[in-house]
Design a protein around this motif. Structure first.
Motif: not given
Length: 209
Positions: A42-52
């Protein structure tokens, strides 16, 4: 360990599914699975770059808006816990805020927390953005900013997107140069924190400054 990881992943999928269901109920299960499969947590998904993230959420822009709102809300709540308070005596709140803000960023960024004489936060600014393994910060620019806003102390912070929080030789050299630049201006460098997904290193606690 494997059972715990499986449980955490299942919780992550469930949380994302419930979040996505708020705006895209028909695809909640599908999109939550996509996000977890791509980003892992969840943290990775929320913090990922918008484009990704947008590539994963193909055809569901409302879900991206929901995730952006969640991230802003988390940042606001955690930042509020350290504003107008003595930062150096509220280390847990500071670390929680920094972890949310930068531990999962895909590239290195260098931020400086500027403090007044009571060690209350005057400003929190990103002064350098680099690559996955390197970022530059210029001591003279940091000292100039201290004079502009009347800061008498600073905390240096940067993240390690790939790898551990173990400081590099360049990290140590920069800390020494920053302390040398700060001394003539009576600015105290309280700490240099290196943040990563699995933890952090405090230069002060490690005896590196």
């Amino acid at each position: 360990m494997a059972a715990r990881k499986t449980h955490e992943t299942a919780e992550c999928r469930q949380t994302l599914e419930e979040l996505i269901r708020l705006t895209c109920p028909g695809r909640a299960n599908e999109l939550s699975n996509r996000l977890v499969d791509r980003f892992g947590s969840l943290p990775d998904a929320v913090a990922a770059r918008t484009a990704d993230r947008t590539a994963i959420l193909d055809g569901a822009p409302e879900v991206e808006r929901t995730i952006q709102c969640l991230r802003k809300a988390m940042n606001h709540i955690l930042r509020g816990r350290i504003q107008q308070r003595r930062v150096m005596s509220n280390e847990r709140a500071l670390l929680d805020y920094l972890r949310q803000a930068m531990a999962f960023e895909p590239i290195e960024q260098f931020r400086v927390i500027f403090l007044n004489a009571a060690n209350e936060m005057l400003a929190d600014e990103i002064l350098g953005i680099g690559t996955v393994s390197r970022v530059h910060l210029y001591p003279r620019e940091v000292m100039k900013r201290c004079l502009e806003i009347g800061a008498t102390a600073i905390i240096l912070v940067h993240n390690h997107p790939a790898g551990t929080a173990e400081p590099s030789r360049a990290d140590r050299n920069l800390t020494q140069r920053m302390m040398a630049a700060a001394q003539p201006l009576a600015v105290t460098v309280h700490d240099h924190l290196v943040i990563c997904r699995d933890g952090y290193v405090s230069f002060r606690k490690a005896g590196l400054m």
